[in-house]
Design a protein around this motif. Structure first.
Motif, mmCIF file in Angstrom:
data_model
loop_
_atom_site.group_PDB
_atom_site.id
_atom_site.type_symbol
_atom_site.label_atom_id
_atom_site.label_comp_id
_atom_site.label_asym_id
_atom_site.label_seq_id
_atom_site.Cartn_x
_atom_site.Cartn_y
_atom_site.Cartn_z
ATOM 1 N N ARG A 194 32.756 14.172 35.419
ATOM 2 C CA ARG A 194 33.898 15.003 35.832
ATOM 3 C C ARG A 194 34.229 14.764 37.304
ATOM 4 N N HIS A 195 33.204 14.700 38.141
ATOM 5 C CA HIS A 195 33.391 14.467 39.564
ATOM 6 C C HIS A 195 34.093 13.127 39.806
ATOM 7 N N LEU A 196 33.657 12.091 39.123
ATOM 8 C CA LEU A 196 34.261 10.765 39.279
ATOM 9 C C LEU A 196 35.711 10.753 38.798
ATOM 10 N N ILE A 197 35.994 11.447 37.730
ATOM 11 C CA ILE A 197 37.369 11.535 37.224
ATOM 12 C C ILE A 197 38.252 12.255 38.235
ATOM 13 N N GLU A 198 37.742 13.334 38.834
ATOM 14 C CA GLU A 198 38.516 14.067 39.839
ATOM 15 C C GLU A 198 38.795 13.187 41.054
ATOM 16 N N LEU A 199 37.806 12.406 41.487
ATOM 17 C CA LEU A 199 38.017 11.504 42.624
ATOM 18 C C LEU A 199 39.067 10.447 42.287
ATOM 19 N N GLY A 200 39.012 9.918 41.076
ATOM 20 C CA GLY A 200 40.030 8.961 40.651
ATOM 21 C C GLY A 200 41.412 9.592 40.637
ATOM 22 N N GLY A 201 41.479 10.858 40.262
ATOM 23 C CA GLY A 201 42.745 11.574 40.275
ATOM 24 C C GLY A 201 43.310 11.696 41.687
ATOM 25 N N LEU A 202 42.424 11.886 42.658
ATOM 26 C CA LEU A 202 42.882 11.957 44.041
ATOM 27 C C LEU A 202 43.442 10.622 44.512
ATOM 28 N N VAL A 203 42.812 9.536 44.102
ATOM 29 C CA VAL A 203 43.334 8.209 44.461
ATOM 30 C C VAL A 203 44.724 8.041 43.859
ATOM 31 N N GLN A 204 44.887 8.470 42.630
ATOM 32 C CA GLN A 204 46.183 8.387 41.960
ATOM 33 C C GLN A 204 47.214 9.259 42.665
ATOM 34 N N LYS A 205 46.846 10.522 42.963
ATOM 35 C CA LYS A 205 47.773 11.452 43.610
ATOM 36 C C LYS A 205 48.210 10.973 44.989
ATOM 37 N N SER A 206 47.335 10.241 45.661
ATOM 38 C CA SER A 206 47.645 9.777 47.011
ATOM 39 C C SER A 206 48.752 8.731 47.031
ATOM 40 N N GLY A 207 49.006 8.128 45.881
ATOM 41 C CA GLY A 207 50.024 7.087 45.805
ATOM 42 C C GLY A 207 49.477 5.688 46.033
ATOM 43 N N LEU A 208 48.179 5.589 46.312
ATOM 44 C CA LEU A 208 47.596 4.280 46.596
ATOM 45 C C LEU A 208 47.626 3.332 45.400
ATOM 46 N N VAL A 209 47.524 3.874 44.209
ATOM 47 C CA VAL A 209 47.527 3.018 43.020
ATOM 48 C C VAL A 209 48.860 2.280 42.905
ATOM 49 N N PHE A 211 48.096 19.598 49.285
ATOM 50 C CA PHE A 211 47.733 20.483 48.176
ATOM 51 C C PHE A 211 48.603 21.731 48.176
ATOM 52 N N ASP A 212 48.801 22.327 49.359
ATOM 53 C CA ASP A 212 49.636 23.535 49.449
ATOM 54 C C ASP A 212 51.067 23.246 49.006
ATOM 55 N N SER A 213 51.586 22.106 49.400
ATOM 56 C CA SER A 213 52.941 21.720 49.018
ATOM 57 C C SER A 213 53.050 21.545 47.508
ATOM 58 N N GLU A 214 52.047 20.928 46.914
ATOM 59 C CA GLU A 214 52.039 20.752 45.456
ATOM 60 C C GLU A 214 51.972 22.099 44.746
ATOM 61 N N ASP A 215 51.154 23.019 45.282
ATOM 62 C CA ASP A 215 51.047 24.350 44.687
ATOM 63 C C ASP A 215 52.385 25.075 44.732
#
Length: 84
Positions: A8-23, A64-68
């Protein structure tokens, strides 16, 4: 249970990479992504690391606040009366 938590932790970290736009920016090039992360780690390890980490933390919290806020606005506009 420990394996499940790690996954779960690794999936969440991957999600952050995705959210950052780096992918998208790197066209999903793993070597480029890894190189960028190594550069970030090197910056975090320099003599000004406290300021660097504080800057990154502020930027992350603002994002994060902006997304919320955006999610809340979408939720409100999707309800029929505009209210919960």
């Amino acid at each position: 249970m420990q394996r499940r938590e790690r996954t779960r932790h690794l999936i969440e970290l991957g999600g952050l990479v995705q959210k950052s736009g780096l992918v998208e920016i790197t066209d999903d090039d793993r070597a480029t992504l890894y190189g960028a992360m190594l550069e970030l780690a090197a910056q975090a390890g320099n003599e000004d690391s406290k300021n660097t980490m504080a800057l990154w933390k502020r930027r992350g919290k603002r994002a994060f606040d902006s997304e919320d806020e955006t999610a809340e606005d979408k939720k409100l506009s999707a309800s029929p009366s505009g209210e919960d």
